[in-house]
Design an enzyme around this catalytic site. Structure first.
Site, PDB file in Angstrom:
ATOM      1  N   ASP A 115       0.811  -1.211   0.000  1.00  8.22           N
ATOM      2  CA  ASP A 115       0.000   0.000   0.000  1.00  8.22           C
ATOM      3  C   ASP A 115       0.846   1.264   0.000  1.00  8.22           C
ATOM      4  O   ASP A 115       0.472   2.277  -0.586  1.00  8.22           O
ATOM      5  CB  ASP A 115      -0.933   0.008   1.212  1.00  8.22           C
ATOM      6  CG  ASP A 115      -2.152  -0.864   0.996  1.00  8.22           C
ATOM      7  OD1 ASP A 115      -2.085  -1.765   0.145  1.00  8.22           O
ATOM      8  OD2 ASP A 115      -3.172  -0.645   1.678  1.00  8.22           O
TER       9      ASP A 115
ATOM     10  N   CYS B  18       0.897  -7.669   5.637  1.00 12.52           N
ATOM     11  CA  CYS B  18       0.431  -6.446   4.981  1.00 12.52           C
ATOM     12  C   CYS B  18      -1.077  -6.428   4.727  1.00 12.52           C
ATOM     13  O   CYS B  18      -1.754  -7.431   4.846  1.00 12.52           O
ATOM     14  CB  CYS B  18       1.220  -6.158   3.721  1.00 12.52           C
ATOM     15  SG  CYS B  18       2.993  -5.951   4.083  1.00 12.52           S
ATOM     16  N   ASP B  19      -1.520  -5.261   4.325  1.00 15.38           N
ATOM     17  CA  ASP B  19      -2.897  -4.821   4.511  1.00 15.38           C
ATOM     18  C   ASP B  19      -4.002  -5.719   3.977  1.00 15.38           C
ATOM     19  O   ASP B  19      -4.854  -6.176   4.724  1.00 15.38           O
ATOM     20  CB  ASP B  19      -3.069  -3.427   3.901  1.00 15.38           C
ATOM     21  CG  ASP B  19      -2.161  -2.403   4.551  1.00 15.38           C
ATOM     22  OD1 ASP B  19      -1.056  -2.770   4.981  1.00 15.38           O
ATOM     23  OD2 ASP B  19      -2.535  -1.229   4.625  1.00 15.38           O
ATOM     24  N   LYS B  20      -4.065  -5.947   2.676  1.00 17.08           N
ATOM     25  CA  LYS B  20      -5.196  -6.681   2.099  1.00 17.08           C
ATOM     26  C   LYS B  20      -4.981  -8.175   2.095  1.00 17.08           C
ATOM     27  O   LYS B  20      -5.935  -8.947   1.965  1.00 17.08           O
ATOM     28  CB  LYS B  20      -5.464  -6.244   0.635  1.00 17.08           C
ATOM     29  CG  LYS B  20      -5.716  -4.771   0.440  1.00 17.08           C
ATOM     30  CD  LYS B  20      -6.672  -4.217   1.452  1.00 17.08           C
ATOM     31  CE  LYS B  20      -6.362  -2.784   1.785  1.00 17.08           C
ATOM     32  NZ  LYS B  20      -4.990  -2.467   2.092  1.00 17.08           N
TER      33      LYS B  20
ATOM     34  N   CYS C 267       5.017  -2.435   8.181  1.00 12.82           N
ATOM     35  CA  CYS C 267       5.403  -1.123   8.724  1.00 12.82           C
ATOM     36  C   CYS C 267       5.088  -1.012  10.212  1.00 12.82           C
ATOM     37  O   CYS C 267       4.015  -1.394  10.665  1.00 12.82           O
ATOM     38  CB  CYS C 267       4.737  -0.014   7.925  1.00 12.82           C
ATOM     39  SG  CYS C 267       5.289   0.038   6.205  1.00 12.82           S
TER      40      CYS C 267
ATOM     41  N   GLU D 209      -6.773   4.356  -0.229  1.00 15.86           N
ATOM     42  CA  GLU D 209      -6.306   4.960   1.022  1.00 15.86           C
ATOM     43  C   GLU D 209      -5.699   6.321   0.691  1.00 15.86           C
ATOM     44  O   GLU D 209      -5.091   6.491  -0.363  1.00 15.86           O
ATOM     45  CB  GLU D 209      -5.225   4.101   1.679  1.00 15.86           C
ATOM     46  CG  GLU D 209      -5.757   2.892   2.389  1.00 15.86           C
ATOM     47  CD  GLU D 209      -4.675   2.138   3.127  1.00 15.86           C
ATOM     48  OE1 GLU D 209      -5.032   1.236   3.889  1.00 15.86           O
ATOM     49  OE2 GLU D 209      -3.482   2.450   2.940  1.00 15.86           O
TER      50      GLU D 209
ATOM     51  N   SER E 162      -5.312   5.576   5.480  1.00 16.39           N
ATOM     52  CA  SER E 162      -4.315   4.612   5.914  1.00 16.39           C
ATOM     53  C   SER E 162      -4.353   4.446   7.426  1.00 16.39           C
ATOM     54  O   SER E 162      -4.735   5.369   8.158  1.00 16.39           O
ATOM     55  CB  SER E 162      -2.926   5.087   5.486  1.00 16.39           C
ATOM     56  OG  SER E 162      -1.914   4.383   6.160  1.00 16.39           O
TER      57      SER E 162
END
Length: 553
Positions: free
Chosen positions: A78, A119-121, A193, A442, A468
């Site tokens: 992202d 990570c995000d998705k 992150c 985002e 985000s």
């Protein structure tokens, strides 16, 4: 065993022949086949260590009598996709991940699964697939990135620091050479992150729900314990296969409740609402948005992590991690929920305690008596909007100001950088929702610019898109219905007075219902921005953010 469909009987001789070509032995044909669903990628910092994690998982599977097969799915970073057209693909990739896992698992008839995301998705996409397939499954993430350190000062920094640094350069508060030093030091190596951003929020929620082993959300990527956890996950999947514990035994309404409770105590990413709703939908669980406010009202905010505070995930881990947080919250949790350990939540947290009261505060000394996330409702968001209350300055909890309306993130970003945004303004960024974007981008750049120039305590933002997990300030996302579906946000004009009342869960515009209807009637139909490819198919199928932006079919 399900894998008998591809390896047992005379008629499966061709299948066995192909399996021998992969290196299988005749003895292994009688053992369980375990799919290791990896999202390794050389372009995503959170994923560059996942080959090592997968190897440790496979060792654990073999030790316990299984035959592991590693397969891959896609991953999008992202941060790299932020603030350009690539971000339109981030949320839509969640559905692709879930579908691709379903396809490869069903086609090859695995008996059980170990998911290796980061990570995000990727995390929610894999969780959706796990619930859909309902095969015994364990999650072990790649772990969080360590925080960076700024030169000789020793000040901890992270990716959010760099985004905010762009705003600081724009306003003259930082030089370009200082930004160059910052960007080279903020992300020191592999891992998701380092703040309580979306990836780490979802890894912690996976643990809180019971789909990951204790430590899944917080053990750093570079820590040797992470590989030990992966090996343990490989062994544990064999145990839950024998015990016939499946994802739908674990991901129940009580488990979603526990996840949101921990989320509130940590002040997690607003995106957790989108993803936990989607996971609940996949599991056939009705979890109304109003219940999130009920949980927030009674859950104390215990750990102030970046971007709301200065601590990082490594600090949370050393303070006792998610088990310590859950032990402190035990009076608020559904303790009999089953987990992948084969034990209940109560069993898992029985002997856990807070090891650092500054990082994880006890309930009696909580940062606030209420949780870090809330849903807002009103004539501007009939189906809801979400805000990270924990990252909003006290002076912005109640705010009233004129709308500055922008039709895209790029337009809003340009206005901020040109200095045309004034104190008290409410920036409205619309046509960035699931259908309108398409893809519900985002928007860390505009929020970080405002923080970097020092206006995050003076200006509010609201959007039918997303923010985000690294965002701080009065930023309200997921405004539903979205502009493309002719929600009230589409009726706004410059100068309309927006009322934000976070303590009262209210988001309104000072317009009559009749005026809103009249303006919407004059708009006509929405013209899609993308007319070919996957984003066109996504826009045609995706539902409102209030449902988790799941597909309608």
């Amino acid at each position: 065993m399900k894998s008998d469909m591809v390896k047992k009987g005379v008629e499966r001789a061709p299948h066995r022949s192909l399996l021998y070509a992969t290196g299988c032995t005749r003895e292994e044909m009688s053992k369980p086949f375990i799919g290791i669903i990896n999202s390794f990628s050389e372009i995503v910092p959170g994923h560059i260590n996942l080959r090592d994690i997968a190897e440790a998982v496979k060792a654990g599977v073999r030790e316990s009598g299984g035959v592991p097969f590693e397969v891959d799915t896609i991953a999008i970073c992202d941060g790299i996709a932020m603030n350009h057209a690539g971000m339109k693909y981030s949320l839509p990739s969640r559905e692709l991940i879930a579908d691709s896992v379903e396809a490869v698992v069903e086609a090859h008839a695995f008996d059980a699964l170990v998911f290796v995301p980061n990570c995000d998705k990727i995390i929610p996409g894999m969780l959706m697939a796990a619930v859909r397939l309902n095969l015994p499954a364990v999650f072990v993430s790649g772990g969080p990135m360590m925080a960076g350190s700024l030169g000789g000062s020793g000040k901890k920094i992270d990716l959010s620091s760099v985004f905010e640094g762009v705003g600081a350069v724009t306003s003259g508060k930082m030089t370009e050479p200082e930004l160059l030093e910052l960007e080279e030091l903020a992300c020191p190596g592999c891992g998701s992150c380092s703040g309580m951003f979306t990836a780490n929020t979802m890894n912690c929620m996976t643990e809180a729900m019971g789909m990951g082993l204790p430590g899944n959300g917080t053990i750093p990527a570079v820590d040797a314990r992470r590989r030990g956890l992966a090996r343990k996950a490989g062994r544990q999947v064999m145990q839950i296969l024998a015990d016939e514990i499946r994802p739908r035994d674990i991901v129940t309404k009580d488990a979603i409740y526990n996840a949101f409770t921990v989320d509130m105590a940590l002040g997690g990413s607003t995106n957790s609402v989108l993803h936990l709703k989607a996971i609940a939908h996949e599991a056939g669980i009705d979890f109304p948005l109003t219940m999130i406010n009920e949980i927030s009202e009674r859950t104390p905010y215990l750990s102030k992590l970046r971007p709301a505070g200065e601590n990082h995930i490594e600090d949370l881990d050393l303070a006792g991690g998610i088990p310590a947080v859950m032990a402190e919250l035990k009076g608020l949790l559904k303790l009999e929920s089953v987990t992948v350990t084969g034990k209940t939540v109560a069993d898992n947290i029985a002997h856990r305690r807070i090891l650092n009261n500054e990082v994880i505060r006890p309930v009696a000394g909580a940062h606030s008596a209420t949780g870090g996330l809330v849903m807002l409702f009103g004539n501007l968001a009939p189906e809801g909007a979400v805000v990270k209350r924990a990252a909003v300055a006290p002076e912005m909890m109640v705010h009233e100001g004129p709308a500055r309306v922008f039709e895209s993130e790029e337009d809003a970003t340009q206005a901020i950088m040109s200095g045309s945004i004034k104190k008290g303004d409410v920036l409205v960024i619309r046509y960035e929702g699931p259908k309108g974007g398409p893809g519900m981008r985002e928007m860390l750049t505009p929020t970080s610019l405002l923080a970097g120039i020092g206006m995050d305590k003076e200006v509010a933002l609201l959007t039918d898109g997303r923010f985000s997990g690294a965002t701080r300030g009065a930023a309200m996302g997921h405004v539903s219905p979205e502009a493309a579906s002719r929600g009230p946000i589409a009726a706004l004009k410059d100068g309309d007075i927006i009322v934000i009342d976070i303590p009262d869960y209210r988001l309104e515009v000072k317009l009559s219902e009749q005026e809103i209807r009249n303006r919407l009637d004059q708009l006509g139909g929405f013209e899609p921005k993308v007319k070919t490819g996957y984003l066109k198919r996504y826009a045609d199928q995706v539902c409102s953010a209030s449902t988790g932006a799941v597909f309608s079919i």
